[in-house]
Design a protein around this motif. Sequence first.
Motif, PDB file in Angstrom:
ATOM      1  N   ASP A  68      -2.373  11.578  -6.520  1.00  0.00           N
ATOM      2  CA  ASP A  68      -2.420  12.718  -5.609  1.00  0.00           C
ATOM      3  C   ASP A  68      -2.943  12.258  -4.251  1.00  0.00           C
ATOM      4  OD1 ASP A  68      -2.903  15.038  -4.182  1.00  0.00           O
ATOM      5  OD2 ASP A  68      -3.697  16.141  -5.895  1.00  0.00           O
ATOM      6  N   VAL A  69      -2.021  12.142  -3.298  1.00  0.00           N
ATOM      7  CA  VAL A  69      -2.390  11.741  -1.939  1.00  0.00           C
ATOM      8  C   VAL A  69      -2.529  13.008  -1.088  1.00  0.00           C
ATOM      9  CG1 VAL A  69      -1.752  10.364   0.081  1.00  0.00           C
ATOM     10  CG2 VAL A  69      -1.167   9.559  -2.215  1.00  0.00           C
ATOM     11  N   ARG A  70      -3.686  13.644  -1.194  1.00  0.00           N
ATOM     12  CA  ARG A  70      -4.000  14.850  -0.412  1.00  0.00           C
ATOM     13  C   ARG A  70      -2.830  15.834  -0.408  1.00  0.00           C
ATOM     14  NH1 ARG A  70      -6.712  11.576   4.712  1.00  0.00           N
ATOM     15  NH2 ARG A  70      -8.602  10.901   3.627  1.00  0.00           N
ATOM     16  N   SER A  71      -2.306  16.114  -1.610  1.00  0.00           N
ATOM     17  CA  SER A  71      -1.078  16.901  -1.733  1.00  0.00           C
ATOM     18  C   SER A  71      -1.219  18.349  -1.273  1.00  0.00           C
ATOM     19  CB  SER A  71      -0.607  16.882  -3.188  1.00  0.00           C
ATOM     20  OG  SER A  71      -1.572  17.489  -4.038  1.00  0.00           O
ATOM     21  N   LYS A  72      -2.452  18.863  -1.219  1.00  0.00           N
ATOM     22  CA  LYS A  72      -2.646  20.263  -0.839  1.00  0.00           C
ATOM     23  C   LYS A  72      -2.714  20.459   0.674  1.00  0.00           C
ATOM     24  CE  LYS A  72      -4.979  21.439  -5.159  1.00  0.00           C
ATOM     25  NZ  LYS A  72      -6.211  21.991  -5.794  1.00  0.00           N
ATOM     26  N   LYS A  73      -2.574  19.358   1.407  1.00  0.00           N
ATOM     27  CA  LYS A  73      -2.652  19.439   2.863  1.00  0.00           C
ATOM     28  C   LYS A  73      -1.541  18.592   3.469  1.00  0.00           C
ATOM     29  CE  LYS A  73      -5.848  18.653   6.728  1.00  0.00           C
ATOM     30  NZ  LYS A  73      -7.202  18.162   7.117  1.00  0.00           N
ATOM     31  N   SER A  74      -0.758  19.160   4.375  1.00  0.00           N
ATOM     32  CA  SER A  74       0.309  18.396   5.013  1.00  0.00           C
ATOM     33  C   SER A  74      -0.292  17.322   5.912  1.00  0.00           C
ATOM     34  CB  SER A  74       1.212  19.318   5.836  1.00  0.00           C
ATOM     35  OG  SER A  74       0.476  19.937   6.875  1.00  0.00           O
ATOM     36  N   GLY A  75       0.441  16.229   6.056  1.00  0.00           N
ATOM     37  CA  GLY A  75      -0.048  15.154   6.904  1.00  0.00           C
ATOM     38  C   GLY A  75       0.377  13.802   6.383  1.00  0.00           C
ATOM     39  N   THR A  76      -0.255  12.752   6.884  1.00  0.00           N
ATOM     40  CA  THR A  76       0.077  11.389   6.490  1.00  0.00           C
ATOM     41  C   THR A  76      -1.197  10.586   6.265  1.00  0.00           C
ATOM     42  OG1 THR A  76       0.191  10.644   8.799  1.00  0.00           O
ATOM     43  CG2 THR A  76       2.252  11.396   7.769  1.00  0.00           C
ATOM     44  N   MET A  77      -1.045   9.441   5.618  1.00  0.00           N
ATOM     45  CA  MET A  77      -2.152   8.524   5.367  1.00  0.00           C
ATOM     46  C   MET A  77      -1.646   7.102   5.558  1.00  0.00           C
ATOM     47  SD  MET A  77      -4.317   7.885   1.833  1.00  0.00           S
ATOM     48  CE  MET A  77      -5.244   9.419   1.966  1.00  0.00           C
ATOM     49  N   THR A  78      -2.436   6.262   6.213  1.00  0.00           N
ATOM     50  CA  THR A  78      -2.054   4.869   6.428  1.00  0.00           C
ATOM     51  C   THR A  78      -2.748   3.977   5.401  1.00  0.00           C
ATOM     52  OG1 THR A  78      -1.741   5.241   8.801  1.00  0.00           O
ATOM     53  CG2 THR A  78      -1.995   2.964   8.071  1.00  0.00           C
ATOM     54  N   VAL A  79      -1.961   3.147   4.727  1.00  0.00           N
ATOM     55  CA  VAL A  79      -2.478   2.259   3.688  1.00  0.00           C
ATOM     56  C   VAL A  79      -1.963   0.846   3.940  1.00  0.00           C
ATOM     57  CG1 VAL A  79      -2.553   4.123   1.991  1.00  0.00           C
ATOM     58  CG2 VAL A  79      -0.512   2.704   2.165  1.00  0.00           C
ATOM     59  N   GLN A  80      -2.578  -0.119   3.265  1.00  0.00           N
ATOM     60  CA  GLN A  80      -2.073  -1.494   3.333  1.00  0.00           C
ATOM     61  C   GLN A  80      -0.987  -1.680   2.288  1.00  0.00           C
ATOM     62  OE1 GLN A  80      -4.608  -5.161   3.837  1.00  0.00           O
ATOM     63  NE2 GLN A  80      -3.837  -5.636   1.788  1.00  0.00           N
ATOM     64  N   ALA A  81       0.138  -2.220   2.706  1.00  0.00           N
ATOM     65  CA  ALA A  81       1.255  -2.475   1.804  1.00  0.00           C
ATOM     66  C   ALA A  81       1.744  -3.902   2.029  1.00  0.00           C
ATOM     67  CB  ALA A  81       2.367  -1.464   2.059  1.00  0.00           C
ATOM     68  N   TYR A  82       2.829  -4.268   1.327  1.00  0.00           N
ATOM     69  CA  TYR A  82       3.359  -5.626   1.432  1.00  0.00           C
ATOM     70  C   TYR A  82       4.869  -5.583   1.642  1.00  0.00           C
ATOM     71  CZ  TYR A  82      -1.176  -7.061  -0.349  1.00  0.00           C
ATOM     72  OH  TYR A  82      -2.524  -7.254  -0.507  1.00  0.00           O
ATOM     73  N   GLN A  83       5.361  -6.538   2.421  1.00  0.00           N
ATOM     74  CA  GLN A  83       6.794  -6.614   2.664  1.00  0.00           C
ATOM     75  C   GLN A  83       7.550  -7.034   1.411  1.00  0.00           C
ATOM     76  OE1 GLN A  83       7.117  -9.272   6.018  1.00  0.00           O
ATOM     77  NE2 GLN A  83       6.667  -7.665   7.501  1.00  0.00           N
ATOM     78  N   SER A  84       6.889  -7.773   0.529  1.00  0.00           N
ATOM     79  CA  SER A  84       7.500  -8.212  -0.726  1.00  0.00           C
ATOM     80  C   SER A  84       6.448  -8.197  -1.811  1.00  0.00           C
ATOM     81  CB  SER A  84       8.071  -9.626  -0.580  1.00  0.00           C
ATOM     82  OG  SER A  84       8.478 -10.141  -1.839  1.00  0.00           O
ATOM     83  N   LEU A  85       6.833  -7.817  -3.032  1.00  0.00           N
ATOM     84  CA  LEU A  85       5.882  -7.866  -4.140  1.00  0.00           C
ATOM     85  C   LEU A  85       5.937  -9.209  -4.861  1.00  0.00           C
ATOM     86  CD1 LEU A  85       7.783  -7.547  -6.836  1.00  0.00           C
ATOM     87  CD2 LEU A  85       7.555  -5.119  -6.373  1.00  0.00           C
TER      88      LEU A  85
END
Length: 236
Positions: A68-85
Amino acid sequence: MIMKTRILLSALLILIFGLLSGAGTAYANEEDVLKTLSYKLPVTRNGVTVTKVATPFWQSEYPGPVIDVRSKKSGTMTVQAYQSLRKLDSPVACTIKHGIYHPWSKTKNSVIHYYTITPVEDYKALKKAKLEEYTIHAGDIITNVVYLSEGFCKGNLKNRQIEFTCSALQENQRDFQLLGKAENGSRPEQWLYVKCEEGHKAFIQDTALLNKNGVKKGSLSNTGKSALDFLFKTYP
């Protein structure tokens, strides 16, 4: 029937979005699409490269976690991701939409697809044998065996996908031999392939997303109306 429906949906999504590289791929027919459902790829962790199997769904009767990524409130969140797994050496910032992140979620989020990375399981037939409704000949090799749900597995046999009860293959050492050494201590990895608001695509591991501030772990609760009619509950 439910699992086969999910697998077909997975195949269609692969057709649309391409494989792990993100590049579009054209397939001639449904059989070509089904062949992409599980495939080997080199994965590097802690400086060690091992061949694994990638499957475009999360396994189990009730896959988890519910994220649940703050599903009760509209908006966005910035996280660290990877170009390749494959090799986690290219971290990128990735802004995703608030919402429920789970293979069965109906809310709008940033997911393109879900992936599971598991150890390689290939089996060789020692003699002619039956595996469910399939006739397996001596020397045939069933590759990329992965768990589906409810005791069923799938694997590739001569460029086609077959489904069978896991025990019929894995516990039948008289007819089938496991090739290579079993990775009993290796835990599966679950990944989300997402479209970032910045314009690129990236991979986020489920455990990393759960550790982000403001993200909560949830659970599935069946409403009883149908086999796939679920409510998503978030833990306090």
